[in-house]
Design a protein around this motif. Structure first.
Motif, PDB file in Angstrom:
ATOM      1  N   ARG A   1       0.861  -1.183   0.000  1.00 28.89           N
ATOM      2  CA  ARG A   1       0.000   0.000   0.000  1.00 28.89           C
ATOM      3  C   ARG A   1       0.894   1.227   0.000  1.00 28.89           C
ATOM      4  O   ARG A   1       1.746   1.386   0.875  1.00 28.89           O
ATOM      5  CB  ARG A   1      -0.912  -0.028   1.225  1.00 28.89           C
ATOM      6  CG  ARG A   1      -1.934   1.067   1.193  1.00 28.89           C
ATOM      7  CD  ARG A   1      -2.928   0.889   2.332  1.00 28.89           C
ATOM      8  NE  ARG A   1      -4.177   1.461   1.923  1.00 28.89           N
ATOM      9  CZ  ARG A   1      -5.315   0.815   1.808  1.00 28.89           C
ATOM     10  NH1 ARG A   1      -5.374  -0.451   2.115  1.00 28.89           N
ATOM     11  NH2 ARG A   1      -6.392   1.435   1.423  1.00 28.89           N
ATOM     12  N   TYR A   2       0.705   2.092  -0.992  1.00 29.78           N
ATOM     13  CA  TYR A   2       1.477   3.321  -1.130  1.00 29.78           C
ATOM     14  C   TYR A   2       0.604   4.505  -0.715  1.00 29.78           C
ATOM     15  O   TYR A   2      -0.568   4.564  -1.072  1.00 29.78           O
ATOM     16  CB  TYR A   2       1.934   3.510  -2.575  1.00 29.78           C
ATOM     17  CG  TYR A   2       3.096   2.629  -2.965  1.00 29.78           C
ATOM     18  CD1 TYR A   2       4.362   3.171  -3.129  1.00 29.78           C
ATOM     19  CD2 TYR A   2       2.930   1.268  -3.177  1.00 29.78           C
ATOM     20  CE1 TYR A   2       5.438   2.376  -3.489  1.00 29.78           C
ATOM     21  CE2 TYR A   2       4.001   0.465  -3.535  1.00 29.78           C
ATOM     22  CZ  TYR A   2       5.243   1.024  -3.681  1.00 29.78           C
ATOM     23  OH  TYR A   2       6.308   0.232  -4.041  1.00 29.78           O
ATOM     24  N   TYR A   3       1.207   5.435   0.003  1.00 30.03           N
ATOM     25  CA  TYR A   3       0.500   6.612   0.506  1.00 30.03           C
ATOM     26  C   TYR A   3       1.131   7.882  -0.041  1.00 30.03           C
ATOM     27  O   TYR A   3       2.343   7.943  -0.235  1.00 30.03           O
ATOM     28  CB  TYR A   3       0.587   6.683   2.033  1.00 30.03           C
ATOM     29  CG  TYR A   3      -0.098   5.560   2.752  1.00 30.03           C
ATOM     30  CD1 TYR A   3      -1.414   5.686   3.171  1.00 30.03           C
ATOM     31  CD2 TYR A   3       0.575   4.368   3.029  1.00 30.03           C
ATOM     32  CE1 TYR A   3      -2.049   4.649   3.844  1.00 30.03           C
ATOM     33  CE2 TYR A   3      -0.049   3.337   3.701  1.00 30.03           C
ATOM     34  CZ  TYR A   3      -1.367   3.486   4.100  1.00 30.03           C
ATOM     35  OH  TYR A   3      -1.984   2.457   4.760  1.00 30.03           O
ATOM     36  N   THR A   4       0.307   8.895  -0.220  1.00 32.77           N
ATOM     37  CA  THR A   4       0.786  10.239  -0.547  1.00 32.77           C
ATOM     38  C   THR A   4      -0.222  11.248  -0.004  1.00 32.77           C
ATOM     39  O   THR A   4      -1.341  10.883   0.369  1.00 32.77           O
ATOM     40  CB  THR A   4       0.994  10.429  -2.062  1.00 32.77           C
ATOM     41  OG1 THR A   4       1.713  11.654  -2.286  1.00 32.77           O
ATOM     42  CG2 THR A   4      -0.323  10.487  -2.826  1.00 32.77           C
ATOM     43  N   LEU A   5       0.173  12.498   0.028  1.00 31.68           N
ATOM     44  CA  LEU A   5      -0.720  13.554   0.495  1.00 31.68           C
ATOM     45  C   LEU A   5      -1.874  13.747  -0.487  1.00 31.68           C
ATOM     46  O   LEU A   5      -1.665  13.754  -1.699  1.00 31.68           O
ATOM     47  CB  LEU A   5       0.034  14.879   0.615  1.00 31.68           C
ATOM     48  CG  LEU A   5       1.138  14.961   1.664  1.00 31.68           C
ATOM     49  CD1 LEU A   5       1.919  16.264   1.498  1.00 31.68           C
ATOM     50  CD2 LEU A   5       0.573  14.856   3.060  1.00 31.68           C
ATOM     51  N   SER A   6      -3.077  13.932   0.040  1.00 34.29           N
ATOM     52  CA  SER A   6      -4.214  14.339  -0.785  1.00 34.29           C
ATOM     53  C   SER A   6      -4.082  15.845  -1.021  1.00 34.29           C
ATOM     54  O   SER A   6      -3.195  16.504  -0.438  1.00 34.29           O
ATOM     55  CB  SER A   6      -5.522  14.045  -0.046  1.00 34.29           C
ATOM     56  OG  SER A   6      -5.620  14.862   1.113  1.00 34.29           O
ATOM     57  N   ALA A   7      -4.960  16.408  -1.827  1.00 35.39           N
ATOM     58  CA  ALA A   7      -4.945  17.864  -2.041  1.00 35.39           C
ATOM     59  C   ALA A   7      -5.137  18.583  -0.702  1.00 35.39           C
ATOM     60  O   ALA A   7      -4.424  19.546  -0.389  1.00 35.39           O
ATOM     61  CB  ALA A   7      -6.031  18.272  -3.038  1.00 35.39           C
ATOM     62  N   GLU A   8      -6.078  18.088   0.108  1.00 35.39           N
ATOM     63  CA  GLU A   8      -6.309  18.680   1.429  1.00 35.39           C
ATOM     64  C   GLU A   8      -5.097  18.464   2.329  1.00 35.39           C
ATOM     65  O   GLU A   8      -4.750  19.318   3.136  1.00 35.39           O
ATOM     66  CB  GLU A   8      -7.559  18.075   2.084  1.00 35.39           C
ATOM     67  CG  GLU A   8      -8.846  18.374   1.372  1.00 35.39           C
ATOM     68  CD  GLU A   8      -9.142  17.408   0.216  1.00 35.39           C
ATOM     69  OE1 GLU A   8      -8.361  16.451  -0.012  1.00 35.39           O
ATOM     70  OE2 GLU A   8     -10.151  17.606  -0.470  1.00 35.39           O
TER      71      GLU A   8
END
Length: 121
Positions: free
Chosen positions: A86-93
């Motif tokens: 599972r890869y994570y990144t920042l959302s626009a918010e």
């Protein structure tokens, strides 16, 4: 002498607890700072540890799930390199939140530095 030794052990115990509180206060900001691009958990842990902020798995993974449930992060499963990750990144918010938290941290850091300069010797 025994009293002095006992007191020092108390100070060390207090230090350990208070240092942990300080770290807890910045772990979210530290993690967000490394999620401008997609990263999986182990990669994020390694990146943070390499920069002097080791985080236990038992702290990091629940944090990532909580931030995703709050809309701060987005994630996707990838199977490019074998086992699914599972890869994570920042959302626009999350990007907006990160900038605001970083600004708040810089202001606090500057204020605390000024207080420490005039603090007890």
């Amino acid at each position: 002498m025994a009293h002095s030794t006992m007191w020092c052990m108390g100070v060390e115990g207090a230090f350990d607890k208070l240092e942990l509180e300080l770290r807890r206060g910045v772990v979210v900001l530290a993690a967000l700072s490394q999620l401008g691009t997609f990263r999986y958990g182990y990669e994020l842990r390694r990146s943070l540890a390499d920069r002097g902020m080791p985080i236990e798995e038992g702290t990091l993974y629940p944090l990532l799930r909580r931030l995703e449930s709050q809309g701060v992060l987005v994630s996707e499963w990838r199977t490019d390199e074998g086992s699914p990750r599972r890869y994570y990144t920042l959302s626009a918010e999350g990007r907006v939140l990160y900038r605001k938290l970083a600004d708040a941290w810089r202001g606090l850091h500057q204020t605390v530095d000024q207080l420490l300069e005039g603090g007890p010797s």
